[in-house]
Design an enzyme around this catalytic site. Structure first.
Site, PDB file in Angstrom:
ATOM      1  N   ASN A  60       0.893  -1.231   0.006  1.00  0.00           N
ATOM      2  CA  ASN A  60      -0.224   0.593   0.496  1.00  0.00           C
ATOM      3  C   ASN A  60       0.667   1.089   0.198  1.00  0.00           C
ATOM      4  O   ASN A  60       1.603   1.345  -0.004  1.00  0.00           O
ATOM      5  CB  ASN A  60      -0.535  -0.036   1.246  1.00  0.00           C
ATOM      6  CG  ASN A  60       0.076   0.109   2.887  1.00  0.00           C
ATOM      7  OD1 ASN A  60       0.612   0.752   2.860  1.00  0.00           O
ATOM      8  ND2 ASN A  60       0.012  -0.897   2.715  1.00  0.00           N
TER       9      ASN A  60
ATOM     10  N   LYS B  96     -14.110  -0.276  15.176  1.00  0.00           N
ATOM     11  CA  LYS B  96     -13.324  -1.099  15.136  1.00  0.00           C
ATOM     12  C   LYS B  96     -12.173  -0.440  16.520  1.00  0.00           C
ATOM     13  O   LYS B  96     -12.084  -1.282  17.288  1.00  0.00           O
ATOM     14  CB  LYS B  96     -12.052  -0.107  14.492  1.00  0.00           C
ATOM     15  CG  LYS B  96     -10.793  -0.643  14.441  1.00  0.00           C
ATOM     16  CD  LYS B  96      -9.878   0.261  12.859  1.00  0.00           C
ATOM     17  CE  LYS B  96      -8.503  -0.646  12.874  1.00  0.00           C
ATOM     18  NZ  LYS B  96      -7.701   0.021  12.162  1.00  0.00           N
TER      19      LYS B  96
END
Length: 401
Positions: free
Chosen positions: A209, A337
């Site tokens: 990434n 999260k």
């Protein structure tokens, strides 16, 4: 960070004394009140007028200079200094200080100092490795002096080896570490992850990434400057590890999982700033995969979730901070999260915010805890790192950790 601090710079008689001019100049530019003390031999390399011009203060050289005020300048200045730095430090001044000898202005002021003292040795390699010099350095360490390891390279005498005065950024980093911040992280073991992971497909290709590691590295540096014992587990990035940190290099998500979980039981604060791959190729080809005329699909398997593992195995003394990079529904996804991974805090940022995200020197992060959500302004990543640490320390204080 060090504006207004009083720093005494000692300069001894080595060829590296010329570097002290740049050091003094940089300290003055950062707003420090700098006073230079030179040995008699140092004046053979640098004229005191140079330092007087840079600092605006008389360069101190003679213990019995009658121009000084009656309060005995060497004692008065030593008592009000925030830091004492000797760069370069010859074997001679090291030997004097290690054995309590005060026979000139520099050695007298240094032994009278109430502040931290940093010694930056610079000399011939054979002198530096001489057992007597090493014993003297070890003696200074035992007495609380901070010793900077010299750099290696070609020396003025023509030899090649350890003995060079480190570059100015290294010396400045030691100054910042000693006096730029309070040591509110002292005694804490902080583990920071940073950068991307690279998941190999074959010897040529991998999946990764856009993470550059800048945010995680800024956090590791900030924590070390505030006194923490910092371990940085870093994916493949082009950044140099921050000084005063233990940097562990990894490639894959599995590598990072192994290195983090191995160190987790001894960690007080875990900050997961790395962009860890969620998936990795199911199989690895030992040879380059050749292209064909047809399309190709790559089967992927789920990587082990480091943050979820840390949350599930969290101990009473531990605080866990995860990062959340989103392109939409920032607060909703990040709050989910926080709960699902059993974190104490999530640092959330959005790629849609200008100045945030991968590769920038700034960031706009939102700090989410169970009690509150706090959106920070657009800050440098260093500033954001310190704000994040402030919040984590506050959390620990409020929970009695």
């Amino acid at each position: 960070m060090i504006k207004g601090k009083t720093i005494v710079v000692g300069v001894t008689g080595g060829i590296a004394a010329y570097k002290s001019c740049q050091l003094v100049s940089d300290l003055v530019k950062e707003g420090c009140d700098v006073h230079v003390v030179m040995t008699a031999n140092a004046r053979n390399f640098i004229n005191p007028i140079t330092f007087e011009t840079l600092t605006g203060h008389k360069c101190l050289t003679d213990t019995f200079d009658r121009d000084f005020e009656f309060n005995v300048e060497h004692v008065a200045l030593s008592q009000r200094a925030d830091l004492f730095l000797i760069a370069p430090a010859t074997a001679n001044i090291i030997g004097k200080l290690a054995n309590g000898i005060a026979d000139d202005m520099l050695s007298t002021m240094c032994l009278a100092a109430d502040c931290d003292v940093i010694i930056a040795p610079a000399m011939n390699t054979k002198m530096y490795v001489n057992s007597i010099v090493q014993e003297n350095l070890e003696k200074l360490r035992r007495h609380g002096f901070v010793i900077i390891e010299p750099a290696s390279g070609r020396l003025a005498c023509g030899d090649d080896g350890k003995g060079k005065l480190p570059d100015i950024p290294v010396l400045m980093a030691y100054v910042h570490r000693q006096i730029a911040y309070g040591k509110d992280c002292r005694g804490l073991r902080i583990l920071v992850t940073a950068g991307p992971t690279a998941e190999p497909l074959d010897p040529v290709r991998f999946i990764t990434n856009h993470s550059t590691g800048k945010m995680g590295y800024a956090i590791a540096e900030a924590a070390s400057l505030r006194g923490a014992e910092v371990t940085l587990v870093s994916g493949p990035v082009s950044l140099a590890p921050p000084l005063f940190t233990d940097c562990v290099r990894v490639q894959t998500a599995d590598d990072m999982f192994r290195e983090v979980t191995e160190r987790l039981p001894q960690t007080d604060i875990l900050i997961m700033a790395a962009a860890v791959a969620d998936y990795t190729p199911e199989s690895y080809s030992e040879h380059k995969i050749k292209k064909s005329d047809s399309d190709m699909s790559i089967p992927l398997r789920r990587t082990r979730d480091i943050l979820a593992y840390a949350g599930a195995h969290k101990q009473a003394h531990q605080t866990i901070c995860g990062f959340s990079m989103e392109t939409r529904d920032l607060l909703e996804n990040s709050s989910r999260k926080l709960s699902s991974k059993n974190c104490d805090m999530i640092a959330a940022n959005s790629l849609s915010d200008s100045g945030s995200g991968f590769g920038t020197d700034t960031n706009r992060i939102t700090l989410i805890t169970r009690e509150q959500t706090r959106q920070l302004d657009l800050l440098t990543k260093s500033e954001a790192a310190h704000r994040l640490l402030d919040e984590l320390l506050s959390l620990r204080n409020n929970t009695g950790k």
